[in-house]
Design an enzyme around this catalytic site. Sequence first.
Site, PDB file in Angstrom:
ATOM      1  N   ALA B 241     -24.231  -1.655  28.726  1.00  0.00           N
ATOM      2  CA  ALA B 241     -23.406  -0.495  28.376  1.00  0.00           C
ATOM      3  C   ALA B 241     -21.924  -0.872  28.267  1.00  0.00           C
ATOM      4  CB  ALA B 241     -23.617   0.598  29.411  1.00  0.00           C
ATOM      5  N   HIS B 242     -21.130   0.117  27.927  1.00  0.00           N
ATOM      6  CA  HIS B 242     -19.694  -0.084  27.690  1.00  0.00           C
ATOM      7  C   HIS B 242     -18.981  -0.603  28.937  1.00  0.00           C
ATOM      8  CE1 HIS B 242     -18.638   3.621  29.894  1.00  0.00           C
ATOM      9  NE2 HIS B 242     -19.803   4.053  29.434  1.00  0.00           N
ATOM     10  N   ASN B 243     -18.053  -1.534  28.719  1.00  0.00           N
ATOM     11  CA  ASN B 243     -17.182  -2.068  29.766  1.00  0.00           C
ATOM     12  C   ASN B 243     -17.910  -2.876  30.841  1.00  0.00           C
ATOM     13  OD1 ASN B 243     -15.738   0.619  28.754  1.00  0.00           O
ATOM     14  ND2 ASN B 243     -14.171  -0.801  29.472  1.00  0.00           N
TER      15      ASN B 243
END
Lengths: 342, 342, 342
Positions: B241-243
Amino acid sequence: MEFTVQQIADLLQGTVEGDKSAKVNTLAKIEEANTGALAFLANPKYEAFLYSTNASAVIVSDKLEIKKAISAALIRVADPYSSFSSLLQYYQQALIAAKTGVEEPCFIGKDSQIGDNHYRGAFSYIGHNCKIGDNVRIFPQAYIGDNVQIGDNTTIFAGVKLYANTVVGSNCTIHSGAVIGSDGFGFAPQPDGTYKTIPQIGNVVLEDDISIGANTTIDCATMGSTVIRKGTKIDNLVQIAHNVEIGANTVVASQTGISGSAKIGNNCVVAGQVGIVGHISIADKTTIGAQSGVSKSVKETGTIIQGSPAFDYKQNLRAMAVFRKLPELQRELELLKDKMAN
Amino acid sequence: MEFTVQQIADLLQGTVEGDKSAKVNTLAKIEEANTGALAFLANPKYEAFLYSTNASAVIVSDKLEIKKAISAALIRVADPYSSFSSLLQYYQQALIAAKTGVEEPCFIGKDSQIGDNHYRGAFSYIGHNCKIGDNVRIFPQAYIGDNVQIGDNTTIFAGVKLYANTVVGSNCTIHSGAVIGSDGFGFAPQPDGTYKTIPQIGNVVLEDDISIGANTTIDCATMGSTVIRKGTKIDNLVQIAHNVEIGANTVVASQTGISGSAKIGNNCVVAGQVGIVGHISIADKTTIGAQSGVSKSVKETGTIIQGSPAFDYKQNLRAMAVFRKLPELQRELELLKDKMAN
Amino acid sequence: MEFTVQQIADLLQGTVEGDKSAKVNTLAKIEEANTGALAFLANPKYEAFLYSTNASAVIVSDKLEIKKAISAALIRVADPYSSFSSLLQYYQQALIAAKTGVEEPCFIGKDSQIGDNHYRGAFSYIGHNCKIGDNVRIFPQAYIGDNVQIGDNTTIFAGVKLYANTVVGSNCTIHSGAVIGSDGFGFAPQPDGTYKTIPQIGNVVLEDDISIGANTTIDCATMGSTVIRKGTKIDNLVQIAHNVEIGANTVVASQTGISGSAKIGNNCVVAGQVGIVGHISIADKTTIGAQSGVSKSVKETGTIIQGSPAFDYKQNLRAMAVFRKLPELQRELELLKDKMAN
C-alpha cells in the site's frame, strides 16, 4: 440478437401458447425478467412468478397446469431447465463465435502457425515459432510468447500473458489478466545476506478443458513443467507456484495459493483463500475448507480438512465451538481452583 | 539452441567420457531427462538415476566412480552443482539477451531517452520525459507512464504497468501484470456517509536488484515515495500500500498484503498470505509465518512470529496444539466440576 | 509545473511572508520537504519542523506566532489543512486533465460513440456499439469490450479490461489491471467427475463515483447483473464473484474475496484479506475485521465482527487473549486433576 418466440420454440422442439411473434433478445431469471426477456420455470416453488413476470416468454413444462392469466407467451418443453441451459450455451457460444478474423494492428512473429477460423484482436501479440490450433480466439492485447503451443477451440481473453514455451491444450478458456509461465520465486540466500536468482527455465503445461480465472498467476517450473491436468477449473487471483502439479477435474476457488512443488490430486475441491505449503501431496477427492492453511500431506482419498493449520473438518468445527467460549472456560477453571484452594 | 557435449565441456572446463559429438538442447533433472537433455549428478542419493537416465549427457564429479554401464555421455567437473547452475544462468540470459531491437508499432513520447542495446516489444508504451538506461528489455504491451526512470539491465515483462513518476533501479525484473504506482487507497469519510478521494501525488521507488512478481500491486505514496530497497524480492499477487517502506534483501511471498505506511526492515522473510496492518514497524531479520496477521510493531531483530493475530512462533505452535484438543479439555473441565459438586 | 509563492498565495487567497518569487514545483510533508517543495503546518505538534524544514514555502495558519527564524516563505491562510488539500486536488486533476486527444494507433469498433474532450491512449481498444460520455480518459492498452457504457468524467487507467456489456457510471476511477466482467466461476459437476461450464451471460454494473483498485477482479452475473452501488470504493486485488451486490458508500480493502450472490449493505467497512461466503447478506454499516471469514448473514445494522469464522469483535478479542494462554490453561487443568485424584 433478436428472435421470435416461435423461432426459440422450433429450436427447442417445443410448442407455443400465446404470441408466437413476440420478440426476445435476452435471457433472465423469471423473478427479474423484463420485456424482451425469455425466462424459464422448472422449480414449482417459483410458480407464483409465472403470473407476475414481465418476461415476454417463459419456458415451462409440457405438464404444467396454468391457474391464472399470464402475460408472457409460453414455450412448452419436456425439461424446462435443460432446455434453458442449452439456450444459455447457444447464446454464449454465439457471442464468442461472432468474433472471427484479424483486427489490425496485431503482431505475429516468424515461423508461427495458426489454424482455421481464428480471431486475433487488435494489439494481440504472437511471438516466434508458435503452433496454434483451429477455432482459437485471441482477444485484444493478449500476449503469446515464443514457442507457445495452443490446442483447438481455446479462448484467450484480452490481456492474457503466456510466457515463452507455455503449452495450452484444447477447449481451454483463459480469462483476462491471467499470467502463465512467469518465473518461479527462487532465490538462494548468500552469506552476505543478499539473494542470488535461481534461473527458471521450465514451462507451464495446461492440458485440455481447463479454465483459468482472471488475474490468476501460474509460474513456470525451475526445470521441467508446472502441470495442470485435464478438466481442472481455476478461479480468479489464484497463485500456483513453480513445479506444482494439479490433477484432473479439480476445482480451485479464488485467492488460493499453492506453493512450489506441491502436488494436488484429481477431483479435489479447494475453497477460497486457502494456502498450501510447498513439497506436499494432497490425495484425490480431498476437500479443503475456505481460508485453510495446509501444512502437511493428505494421504487418504476423500479427506475433508479445515483450519489454519488445517486438520479434520469436524474436529475443527468442534474446536472452534469451544474457542468462542474460552473466556467462560477460563473463568470456570479459576472458580474450580479457588474452590480447591479452600 | 543446440550444443555438442564437447562444446559444453569446453565451456565448463571439464572432460568428456563417451560421445563427444552427442547433441543437447535443454537442461533437465536427471530423473526426468529425455534424449537431448543435459542433466547433473551432485547428490550421491541420486546416483541410481545415472544408470537409468535417458539424458544425452550428465555432468558428474571428477571423483565419481562408475559402477555400471551408462548410456549418457559424462562431463566430469570439480563441482557438478555449481557448473550446472552456471549453465542455467547462461541459458536464461541467452534467452532474454536474444530479445533486442524494436518491434513496430510501439509508442514513445516526447523527450524520452532510452539507452543502448534495448528491446522494445510491439504495443509497448513509453510516455513523455522518461529516462531509461542501457540493456533494458521492455516486452510487448508494457506501459511506462510519463517521467518514469529505469536503470540499466532491467527487464519489464509483457503487460507491466508503471504509473507516471515511478523510479526503477538497475538489474530489476518486473513480471507481467504487475502494477506499480497506482493510487493509494485513501478516502476521507464525510458527514453524509460518502467518501472524498484524498489525492495521491507521490510515487514508487524501487532500488537496484529488485524482483517483482506477476500481478503484484504497489501503490504510490500519498506524498513522498513508497520505497523498496536494494535486493528485495517480491512474489506474485502481493499488495503493497501507499507509503510502505521495505528494507534491503527482504523476501515477501505470494498474496501477502502490507497496509499503508508500514515499515518492514532489512533481511526479513515474510511468508505467503500474511497481512500487516498500517503504520507499524517490523525489525530487521524478522520472520513472519504464512497466513499471519501482524497487528503490532516487532521491535527485536530476529523475531519469529506466527498466527492471526501473530505472536511468538513457538508459543503459537503450543497454543495451536491445545486448540485441537479443546473439546476434550472442555469435557475434562466438566468432569472436574461434576466431581467437585459431589 | 512550477509556480511562484505569490501565485499559490493568490490561488488560496492567502498572504505571503518572505520571498514571494520563490518557486515551488511539488507538494510534500513538512518533515520530508526539500527545496522546491510546498508544505503545510496544521497540527501544532509539528511546529518544530517549521524551523528546520528545507521546504521553499509552508502554508500556515494566519494566527500562528513565529518563534524562530524560518528559511521557507510562509503563506498565511485561515485553514492550512483544507488549503493544502485543495492544492493536492488541483495538482492531481491538472495531471489527469493534461491527458487529452487521441494517440495512434488505437482501435474503435463500429457504431461506438465517445463524448467531448476525451483521451484515448495508444493501443487502447474500444469494441462495437459502445457509449462513452464526456471527459473520459482511456489510458493506453485499456480494453473496452462490445456494448460497454461509460459515464462522464470516468478514468480508465492503462491495461484495464472491461468485458462486453459492462456498465460504468460517471466519475469512476478504475485502476490498471482491473478485470471487470469476466465469467463467474460456475461449473456443474457431472456423474463422471468432470465439470460442465455453466454459461455466464450477465454483466457488471458499476454506478457513479466508484473507485476500483489495481488488479481487482469482478465477475459478471450468471444472468442479470453483478452490481456495485454509488460511492463505493474497492481496493487492489479484491475478488468479487458473480451476482454479488455491494451497497453504496461501502469500503472494501485489499485482497478481500466476496463469493457468489452475497449481498453487502451500504456504508460497510470490510478490512483486508476478508473472505465472505456466497448467498449471505451483510447489514448496513457492518464492520468486518481484517482476515475474517464471514460464513453467516449479519442481520443487525452496525455490527462489528472479527475472526475466521467471524463473530462479535469483542468476544473474539477475549477468546484470542485466552487462546495464547492455552498451554498454561491445560497445565492448570492437569494440576487440578492430579489434586483431585489424590
